[in-house]
Design a protein around this motif. Structure first.
Motif, PDB file in Angstrom:
ATOM      1  N   UNK A 186      51.498  27.141  21.821  1.00  0.00           N
ATOM      2  CA  UNK A 186      52.831  26.370  21.799  1.00  0.00           C
ATOM      3  C   UNK A 186      53.977  27.334  21.850  1.00  0.00           C
ATOM      4  N   UNK A 187      55.012  27.278  21.096  1.00  0.00           N
ATOM      5  CA  UNK A 187      56.192  27.600  21.048  1.00  0.00           C
ATOM      6  C   UNK A 187      56.154  29.323  20.040  1.00  0.00           C
ATOM      7  N   UNK A 211      66.481  35.934  15.293  1.00  0.00           N
ATOM      8  CA  UNK A 211      65.395  36.398  16.265  1.00  0.00           C
ATOM      9  C   UNK A 211      64.240  35.512  16.101  1.00  0.00           C
ATOM     10  N   UNK A 212      64.063  34.760  15.234  1.00  0.00           N
ATOM     11  CA  UNK A 212      62.862  33.719  15.159  1.00  0.00           C
ATOM     12  C   UNK A 212      63.451  32.550  15.978  1.00  0.00           C
ATOM     13  N   UNK A 213      64.743  32.244  16.047  1.00  0.00           N
ATOM     14  CA  UNK A 213      65.096  30.998  16.854  1.00  0.00           C
ATOM     15  C   UNK A 213      65.135  31.353  18.255  1.00  0.00           C
ATOM     16  N   UNK A 214      65.365  32.679  18.789  1.00  0.00           N
ATOM     17  CA  UNK A 214      65.463  33.148  19.886  1.00  0.00           C
ATOM     18  C   UNK A 214      63.940  33.189  20.496  1.00  0.00           C
ATOM     19  N   UNK A 215      63.180  33.534  19.735  1.00  0.00           N
ATOM     20  CA  UNK A 215      61.758  33.817  20.459  1.00  0.00           C
ATOM     21  C   UNK A 215      60.915  32.686  20.209  1.00  0.00           C
ATOM     22  N   UNK A 216      61.203  31.564  19.567  1.00  0.00           N
ATOM     23  CA  UNK A 216      60.349  30.306  19.156  1.00  0.00           C
ATOM     24  C   UNK A 216      60.959  29.214  19.395  1.00  0.00           C
ATOM     25  N   UNK A 217      62.207  28.798  18.879  1.00  0.00           N
ATOM     26  CA  UNK A 217      62.683  27.362  19.063  1.00  0.00           C
ATOM     27  C   UNK A 217      63.464  27.321  20.448  1.00  0.00           C
ATOM     28  N   UNK A 245      49.469  30.293  14.243  1.00  0.00           N
ATOM     29  CA  UNK A 245      49.282  29.368  13.070  1.00  0.00           C
ATOM     30  C   UNK A 245      50.140  29.829  11.810  1.00  0.00           C
ATOM     31  N   UNK A 246      49.724  29.404  10.773  1.00  0.00           N
ATOM     32  CA  UNK A 246      50.473  29.619   9.718  1.00  0.00           C
ATOM     33  C   UNK A 246      50.677  30.935   9.241  1.00  0.00           C
ATOM     34  N   UNK A 247      49.845  31.834   9.592  1.00  0.00           N
ATOM     35  CA  UNK A 247      50.017  33.271   9.126  1.00  0.00           C
ATOM     36  C   UNK A 247      50.400  34.089  10.438  1.00  0.00           C
ATOM     37  N   UNK A 248      51.107  33.510  11.629  1.00  0.00           N
ATOM     38  CA  UNK A 248      51.949  33.986  12.659  1.00  0.00           C
ATOM     39  C   UNK A 248      51.164  34.985  13.513  1.00  0.00           C
ATOM     40  N   UNK A 249      49.468  34.517  13.245  1.00  0.00           N
ATOM     41  CA  UNK A 249      48.578  35.297  14.145  1.00  0.00           C
ATOM     42  C   UNK A 249      48.913  35.342  15.684  1.00  0.00           C
ATOM     43  N   UNK A 255      43.528  33.576  16.915  1.00  0.00           N
ATOM     44  CA  UNK A 255      43.238  32.193  16.800  1.00  0.00           C
ATOM     45  C   UNK A 255      42.104  31.785  17.482  1.00  0.00           C
ATOM     46  N   UNK A 256      41.841  32.217  18.908  1.00  0.00           N
ATOM     47  CA  UNK A 256      40.947  31.877  19.707  1.00  0.00           C
ATOM     48  C   UNK A 256      39.531  32.452  19.092  1.00  0.00           C
TER      49      UNK A 256
END
Length: 413
Positions: free
Chosen positions: A54-55, A132-138, A60-64, A69-70
């Motif tokens: 996804x975005x 930075x989090x907003x630009x790369x995620x949301x 995951x919650x650890x930002x791995x 994750x796979x």
């Protein structure tokens, strides 16, 4: 031995510059590597699953990253086979395992398109980490609603799926199993859109019929229709056909000696031809959707909400890659598909809804996930069903059910 990046290689947002490298780790021996090799892992594969994220980069919650994750998917899947299907393995009833492969589109969007570099001077320098989090995620959600960047994402996912399937079949020539797609969050919407625009046999026959009708007009017919047949020799001299004519601009027509008046007529015809082609394509897609949506809206009403043209907006002008394999199952995890379809104006999909080339669709969600939405009311809004609880693979209760048992008042809420 560790080598860390120097502090002066950080930019004003406290991020590593593009020239900076990640710390390198050098170890002696292969002790740790050998421990990770699963000696008893089943070599044969009877089911292949592709996982689309996804975005953002963190999955995951650890930002791995997606790859890690796979790996968990693969390890947990193997442990479930060993613990739950041990008898089948011993009796040779189970000869294969499930393979999970990642499909990543984030790098293609943020690095290959250069959009991050264009956003950097626009971004305020305050609260840098949050921005930075907003630009790369949301912003990935907004990028997907843009026809330009949506095309980048869809093309990357579709082409990567086809590429990895070809590689997999080359390495596993005797593979006779099934292929499934797993999409998480925005990734589930990407997969849904991709599968929704796969053509079944009936659609393919219709497309071939339309293409044959379009190919009947040649250059001479066009010039006759525009009363410009006297200039045909200029086009013949440069070996221009009806197909190559659509690729020319006004400077090209000037270079072959075509006068101003005929140039303007031909350029206007090329523009109108592209407009008609886009409109016909949109109408065909709307007609297909009308069958699935079971809506009372007419084609004319839906057309009124569409912007036609060579650079229109929305999902209707996206070119969806054709998948080269059959998809058996689509698993949507924490999916906002229902919300996006509603925002797009789709009121329902109908009782007989089915993805064109996919047999099964599973909408899996956690009740506390704020991004998840139900899909069943779009199929039949009159039927209200409780979601089916998936049992935990270790036999214990889900965490939210344990908390509910501890606090009886939560049941009322």
């Amino acid at each position: 031995m560790l080598h860390f990046t120097q502090a002066e290689m950080l930019d004003e947002f406290a991020n590593l510059s593009s020239d900076a490298k990640r710390p390198r780790i050098v170890k002696r021996g292969i002790d740790e590597v050998s421990e990770k090799i699963e000696e008893d892992e089943i070599q044969n594969i009877d089911h292949l699953c592709f996982v689309i994220h996804g975005i953002g980069e963190g999955c995951d919650i650890k930002f791995r990253p997606l790859v890690d994750c796979v790996d968990d998917f693969r390890n947990i899947g193997s442990s479930i086979i060993e613990s739950h299907l041990k008898n089948h393995i011993e009796e040779k009833k189970l000869n294969g395992r499930v393979e999970f492969l990642p499909i990543s589109w984030h790098e293609e969007l943020h690095e290959q398109t250069g959009v991050d570099e264009r956003l950097k001077p626009l971004t305020l320098s305050s609260i840098p980490k949050l921005r930075q989090f907003s630009n790369s995620t949301i912003l990935d959600v907004l990028f997907y609603t843009s026809p330009i960047y949506c095309q980048t994402i869809i093309s990357k996912v579709g082409n990567e799926l086809n590429r990895l399937v070809r590689i997999f079949l080359k390495k596993n020539p005797y593979f006779k199993g099934t292929v499934s797609l797993i999409g998480h969050s925005l990734g589930s919407l990407i997969v849904y859109d991709l599968l929704s625009h796969q053509a079944d046999e009936e659609d393919l026959k219709e497309e071939i019929k339309v293409q044959k009708q379009k190919s009947t007009e040649n250059l001479q017919d066009l010039l006759n229709r525009l009363n410009l047949i006297e200039f045909k020799s200029l086009f013949d001299k440069e070996k221009i056909t009806i197909e190559s004519l659509r690729l020319l601009n006004e400077n090209d027509l000037t270079s072959i000696g075509l006068p101003l008046g005929p140039r303007k007529i031909i350029m206007d015809e090329i523009k109108n031809s592209m407009f008609r082609s886009d409109k016909e394509e949109i109408q065909n897609k709307i007609k297909k959707n009308l069958k699935r949506m079971n809506t009372e809206k007419s084609l004319t009403e839906l057309e009124a909400n569409c912007n036609f043209g060579t650079a229109g907006t929305g999902q209707l002008l996206i070119k969806y890659p054709k998948l080269e394999f059959k998809v058996a199952n689509f698993f949507a995890l924490g999916s906002p598909i229902g919300m996006f379809l509603t925002v797009r104006g789709q009121e329902q999909v109908g009782i007989d809804y089915k993805l064109p080339t996919c047999d099964s669709f599973f909408n899996i969600f956690h009740p506390f996930d704020p991004i998840s939405y139900r899909f069943e009311p779009l199929v039949n809004p009159d039927v209200i069903l409780k979601p089916v609880l998936m049992p935990h693979h270790k036999g214990r209760k889900r965490m939210h059910l344990v908390e509910t048992d501890r606090d009886p008042s939560a049941k009322l809420n």
